[in-house]
Design a protein around this motif. Sequence first.
Motif, PDB file in Angstrom:
ATOM      1  N   LEU B  86      37.076  -6.873  38.191  1.00  0.00           N
ATOM      2  CA  LEU B  86      35.786  -7.092  37.520  1.00  0.00           C
ATOM      3  C   LEU B  86      35.240  -8.471  37.892  1.00  0.00           C
ATOM      4  O   LEU B  86      34.053  -8.636  38.200  1.00  0.00           O
ATOM      5  N   THR B  87      36.131  -9.466  37.903  1.00  0.00           N
ATOM      6  CA  THR B  87      35.706 -10.835  38.191  1.00  0.00           C
ATOM      7  C   THR B  87      35.139 -10.969  39.596  1.00  0.00           C
ATOM      8  O   THR B  87      34.063 -11.543  39.784  1.00  0.00           O
ATOM      9  N   VAL B  88      35.860 -10.450  40.586  1.00  0.00           N
ATOM     10  CA  VAL B  88      35.368 -10.648  41.951  1.00  0.00           C
ATOM     11  C   VAL B  88      34.086  -9.866  42.172  1.00  0.00           C
ATOM     12  O   VAL B  88      33.177 -10.339  42.865  1.00  0.00           O
ATOM     13  N   ALA B  89      33.985  -8.682  41.569  1.00  0.00           N
ATOM     14  CA  ALA B  89      32.764  -7.899  41.751  1.00  0.00           C
ATOM     15  C   ALA B  89      31.569  -8.608  41.122  1.00  0.00           C
ATOM     16  O   ALA B  89      30.516  -8.785  41.762  1.00  0.00           O
ATOM     17  N   LEU B  90      31.733  -9.042  39.870  1.00  0.00           N
ATOM     18  CA  LEU B  90      30.614  -9.725  39.211  1.00  0.00           C
ATOM     19  C   LEU B  90      30.336 -11.065  39.880  1.00  0.00           C
ATOM     20  O   LEU B  90      29.184 -11.510  39.951  1.00  0.00           O
ATOM     21  N   GLY B  91      31.405 -11.719  40.365  1.00  0.00           N
ATOM     22  CA  GLY B  91      31.200 -12.989  41.071  1.00  0.00           C
ATOM     23  C   GLY B  91      30.310 -12.792  42.281  1.00  0.00           C
ATOM     24  O   GLY B  91      29.361 -13.553  42.512  1.00  0.00           O
ATOM     25  N   ALA B  92      30.593 -11.735  43.055  1.00  0.00           N
ATOM     26  CA  ALA B  92      29.784 -11.478  44.244  1.00  0.00           C
ATOM     27  C   ALA B  92      28.341 -11.175  43.849  1.00  0.00           C
ATOM     28  O   ALA B  92      27.393 -11.682  44.460  1.00  0.00           O
ATOM     29  N   ALA B  93      28.172 -10.360  42.794  1.00  0.00           N
ATOM     30  CA  ALA B  93      26.814 -10.020  42.369  1.00  0.00           C
ATOM     31  C   ALA B  93      26.072 -11.275  41.895  1.00  0.00           C
ATOM     32  O   ALA B  93      24.893 -11.473  42.218  1.00  0.00           O
ATOM     33  N   ALA B  94      26.776 -12.129  41.139  1.00  0.00           N
ATOM     34  CA  ALA B  94      26.109 -13.312  40.606  1.00  0.00           C
ATOM     35  C   ALA B  94      25.732 -14.282  41.720  1.00  0.00           C
ATOM     36  O   ALA B  94      24.629 -14.842  41.720  1.00  0.00           O
ATOM     37  N   ILE B  95      26.628 -14.464  42.675  1.00  0.00           N
ATOM     38  CA  ILE B  95      26.311 -15.372  43.782  1.00  0.00           C
ATOM     39  C   ILE B  95      25.168 -14.793  44.610  1.00  0.00           C
ATOM     40  O   ILE B  95      24.260 -15.518  45.048  1.00  0.00           O
ATOM     41  N   GLY B  96      25.199 -13.460  44.778  1.00  0.00           N
ATOM     42  CA  GLY B  96      24.086 -12.830  45.484  1.00  0.00           C
ATOM     43  C   GLY B  96      22.770 -13.044  44.758  1.00  0.00           C
ATOM     44  O   GLY B  96      21.735 -13.321  45.374  1.00  0.00           O
ATOM     45  N   PHE B  97      22.824 -12.978  43.434  1.00  0.00           N
ATOM     46  CA  PHE B  97      21.602 -13.207  42.648  1.00  0.00           C
ATOM     47  C   PHE B  97      21.104 -14.631  42.842  1.00  0.00           C
ATOM     48  O   PHE B  97      19.897 -14.857  43.023  1.00  0.00           O
ATOM     49  N   GLY B  98      22.061 -15.586  42.819  1.00  0.00           N
ATOM     50  CA  GLY B  98      21.678 -16.981  43.045  1.00  0.00           C
ATOM     51  C   GLY B  98      20.991 -17.160  44.387  1.00  0.00           C
ATOM     52  O   GLY B  98      20.014 -17.898  44.526  1.00  0.00           O
ATOM     53  N   MET B  99      21.512 -16.461  45.388  1.00  0.00           N
ATOM     54  CA  MET B  99      20.928 -16.548  46.720  1.00  0.00           C
ATOM     55  C   MET B  99      19.530 -15.948  46.714  1.00  0.00           C
ATOM     56  O   MET B  99      18.601 -16.499  47.303  1.00  0.00           O
ATOM     57  N   TRP B 100      19.392 -14.808  46.035  1.00  0.00           N
ATOM     58  CA  TRP B 100      18.118 -14.111  45.994  1.00  0.00           C
ATOM     59  C   TRP B 100      17.052 -14.978  45.307  1.00  0.00           C
ATOM     60  O   TRP B 100      15.918 -15.076  45.758  1.00  0.00           O
ATOM     61  N   VAL B 101      17.462 -15.640  44.222  1.00  0.00           N
ATOM     62  CA  VAL B 101      16.504 -16.465  43.489  1.00  0.00           C
ATOM     63  C   VAL B 101      16.252 -17.772  44.236  1.00  0.00           C
ATOM     64  O   VAL B 101      15.195 -18.387  44.086  1.00  0.00           O
ATOM     65  N   GLY B 102      17.227 -18.183  45.058  1.00  0.00           N
ATOM     66  CA  GLY B 102      17.073 -19.423  45.805  1.00  0.00           C
ATOM     67  C   GLY B 102      17.277 -20.638  44.938  1.00  0.00           C
ATOM     68  O   GLY B 102      16.397 -21.489  44.765  1.00  0.00           O
ATOM     69  N   ARG B 103      18.460 -20.742  44.320  1.00  0.00           N
ATOM     70  CA  ARG B 103      18.742 -21.887  43.445  1.00  0.00           C
ATOM     71  C   ARG B 103      18.684 -23.180  44.240  1.00  0.00           C
ATOM     72  O   ARG B 103      19.169 -23.235  45.377  1.00  0.00           O
ATOM     73  N   ASP B 104      18.118 -24.188  43.616  1.00  0.00           N
ATOM     74  CA  ASP B 104      18.066 -25.479  44.305  1.00  0.00           C
ATOM     75  C   ASP B 104      19.418 -26.199  44.144  1.00  0.00           C
ATOM     76  O   ASP B 104      20.301 -25.720  43.441  1.00  0.00           O
ATOM     77  N   PRO B 230      20.535 -16.495  34.355  1.00  0.00           N
ATOM     78  CA  PRO B 230      20.972 -15.118  34.071  1.00  0.00           C
ATOM     79  C   PRO B 230      22.284 -14.750  34.763  1.00  0.00           C
ATOM     80  O   PRO B 230      23.112 -14.061  34.172  1.00  0.00           O
ATOM     81  N   GLU B 231      22.466 -15.225  36.004  1.00  0.00           N
ATOM     82  CA  GLU B 231      23.688 -14.816  36.703  1.00  0.00           C
ATOM     83  C   GLU B 231      24.917 -15.486  36.111  1.00  0.00           C
ATOM     84  O   GLU B 231      26.015 -14.935  36.124  1.00  0.00           O
ATOM     85  N   VAL B 232      24.721 -16.702  35.549  1.00  0.00           N
ATOM     86  CA  VAL B 232      25.846 -17.363  34.886  1.00  0.00           C
ATOM     87  C   VAL B 232      26.134 -16.673  33.557  1.00  0.00           C
ATOM     88  O   VAL B 232      27.299 -16.467  33.181  1.00  0.00           O
ATOM     89  N   ALA B 233      25.063 -16.259  32.872  1.00  0.00           N
ATOM     90  CA  ALA B 233      25.260 -15.501  31.637  1.00  0.00           C
ATOM     91  C   ALA B 233      25.991 -14.199  31.935  1.00  0.00           C
ATOM     92  O   ALA B 233      26.841 -13.756  31.151  1.00  0.00           O
ATOM     93  N   ALA B 234      25.688 -13.598  33.091  1.00  0.00           N
ATOM     94  CA  ALA B 234      26.379 -12.369  33.479  1.00  0.00           C
ATOM     95  C   ALA B 234      27.875 -12.627  33.601  1.00  0.00           C
ATOM     96  O   ALA B 234      28.697 -11.839  33.119  1.00  0.00           O
ATOM     97  N   LEU B 235      28.232 -13.741  34.218  1.00  0.00           N
ATOM     98  CA  LEU B 235      29.655 -14.054  34.358  1.00  0.00           C
ATOM     99  C   LEU B 235      30.260 -14.407  32.997  1.00  0.00           C
ATOM    100  O   LEU B 235      31.394 -14.029  32.701  1.00  0.00           O
TER     101      LEU B 235
END
Lengths: 493, 480
Positions: B86-104, B230-235
Amino acid sequence: MTVGAAIATPKVDWLALSPSLALLAAATVCLLGAVLVPAAARRAFSATFAGAGFGVAAVLAAVVFDRSPEQELLIAESMTRDRIAALAQIVLAGAGLLSVLVSWGDRRRDHVGEYYALLAAAGGGMLFFVSAGNLMTLFLGLEWLSIPLYILTAMDTHRKRSLEAGLKYLIVGSFGSAILLFGAALTYGATGQLGFNAIREATGADDPLFVTGMAMILAGLAFKASAAPFHMWTPDVYEGAPTAVTGFMSAATKAAALVVTLRVLVTAFPEQAEIWSLAVAVLAVASLVVGNLAALAQKDVKRLLAYSSVSHAGFMLIAVAANSPLGGRALLYYLIPYGAMSIGAFAVVAARERELGRAVTLTTLEGYGWERPFHAAALWVFMLGFAGFPLTGGMLGKFYVFSAAYEAGWWWLVVVGVVATAASIYYYLSVIRALFMRPAPARADLVAAGGSPAADPALTAAIVAAVAVTVGSFFFVQPLVDLAGHAVSALSF
Amino acid sequence: MLTTLLIVLPLVAAAVVWAAPLPREATAGIASLVALVEVGLWILALLRFDFGSSALQHSAQREWFSDLGVSYHVGFYGFSLWLAGLTVALGAAAIGFGMWVGRDRARAYYGLMLFLVGAVVGVFASQDLLLFYVFFEAMLIPIYILVGVWGGPNRAAATIMFVVYTMAGSLLMLASIVAFGLSQGTFDLIAAGTSDNDWVFLGFAVAFAVKAPLFPFHGWLRAAYTEAPPEVAALLSGVVSKAAVFGFVWIVLRHFPGPVGDWRTVILVLAATGLVYGSLLAFRQPDMRGVVAYSSMGQMGLITLGIFAGNDLGLGGAVLQSVGHGLVSAAMFLLAGMVIERTGSDRFADLGGMAKGRPVLATIVMIVGMLTLAVPGSANFAGEFAILAGVFAQGWGYAAVGAVAIVLAAMYTLRLISAVLHRASGAAIRAEALDLRPGEVALVLPLVLALLALSAWPAAVSDRSFPDRGPAGVISEAAE
């Protein structure tokens, strides 16, 4: 018949004395340099020699450590040669070396030679202090390390705060020394003995004078360790002293005082262990409460770190109160990451201070995290270490201290320590918050004058070393604890 | 070796990403790649996992410091392997979300995200108490900065609340760890026996109750889940809260059978209260993330009911529900993030009518919502059913309360769906229909597919969490 034959001179173990002597030699050379070396080269000259002095002292102390599996009493039982002294000397000399690196970038124009000479002299005094074997050398060592520090504190003569701090430190410190001296006199009066071992074997232990003497010696040492309620000089002196000196004091003076506290109590007063371990536990609780509560209210980072150092004295006193080999190991282990974190934290503060030319407060740290990622990340590591977060030796130090307390049956000390740690999180995190979570202020007076500060490789090296020790002591616990275990075996618990 | 790699790879990658002066895209790319490699490593671990064996698998042990009996001891049992997955799957999704949003501040951001993933995997793999504490605390460091730097406007208060609550809990746990480890003579979770000390037990139980969070330790939850990106809240809700599940199962149940028996009623009552209270609060929240936050609290109460049901059925259901809830709530938080990216708000007052012209978004929100409210046939239904059936053994009242809460879950989920997708178009909804883009679908779809797969075969988790002797057998092993 010569005079020498008439007076029995004790044999002198030069190797055991060599770490102190190396620093005395370095101090002499620096002092000579202040007169003979041209002003332009003076800083490089004296810093090099002071650094070399600390380095050589550390190596010599390591040699002594290696060659002293058994405790020996030297020079008419006035000094001890054992591993606990040698290990403490290594830590102290390391702290001194880092302090020299931190001092390098100071914009000090005059008295550069004297500065390094005093630093080396103070270091020499500490190394002497931790191997003290009787009440006279104890007092001598204390004064030897204190007097250079009084002067160093007041060294920034252009700053009122520094002068004030120097005077305050002199008066309060002398008061502490006087208490220790009085205690030593009472102890001598009760037992007729000076040597720690001889005091243990002397009769007259039930004498109230004896217990009073012990208490006063403990109080005198607590002054130097800045344990509450003998800490009141700490914030002012830490704030006023040149920052590099503050780092040195918070790491080294405290380490020396605590190691000596352990040695004196365990060696000279084992019969009174019930009394003094309770007294030390009370000191520990007082330090934890006072240090952590007062630190919550601080805005000036140096004062904040000063109160944090009071609370850490409390943690280390818990280890002393445990009165066990595990407690001894805990203390000696704790000193290693603690020393590195202290000097490292003050090094970052010094860097910011030089950049701004004014005191570092939580406000003036704002935005620093994104300006200087390396300094800020290092400070982050030190704060996490102080707070006892993992991946730093600070966490394992606390773990060892709590284990020692629990093993000794002091479970309520564990609870107090845990609650104190929880409170401390707030102010350590407030530093991190200032670093990373607040925007850089737009105020012109908080912008570094003249653009980027000059690169300071010495300071960077000191910070890198401090981070390496802080984090490294987490991963390589076993070798350090083994060393501490060898060192503690010299004491008779 | 595989376990160590699973833990160390993200930690090392975090240091590399932070230190290497690469541009934002490269940093994000490396971080995503590492996150995907983590998933691959976990799949490898899953393929090589023998679910029939009752031994610790993929284990590694190295002495750390011997005088107190502390070692680096890691490995997986069935249930912890699922939590790690669960952790690695959600981790990948959250990091992907960060990339999509373009975190500074990309280097710091991705470094911290990877660090968080590594620390959480470490929690689930730990078989030594001190090591567990190390990872448990290490999780807090990146969360603090991630929420404090990239979070919403009230992040300062949120981080303080979060840290104060969790540190108070975990420091009490440290005292308990010291007491337990020294009295056992070892800190090894497998070698250690059981203890009857109520105080030591409470130190652990409170720490996990704060982390979960259980009623009444949930004060930090709302602010932290809402102010976090949101992606951190997801984790946070998806996996960090599951550290409490691991702790309850593997430390509290296993090593404190006596106190668990004495305190079972208290825990069950608190869990049931939290379940109902969280669900009621979720029904009253004015925004998407608030609903998901309090529904997480309710679900953690339900999972706790299962854990302390005292039988295989409840425990197996609790693990299944942990995985199911992790996937559902993470997907919901990511969807809330995507809505916020479009509208700048996730408040129901500003939303509405998003289904119109956004079929992909509507479909995915609808599917995740249906899974959240546990329609029969879904993985979450299977989990809830097993938990309620299990806790029935402790008294029909708990099962009845649980059933009520499931009705409440349907109410708050349907309210969320209708407020976001249906009704009249809200003020924040712009006329042009921005449906989910393929990249966003790629983030959420794997989670949804995993949920559907789990719905088809829930026994994969519930029956394979504990080896042949059943959960209760493994748990009571320590008592022998």
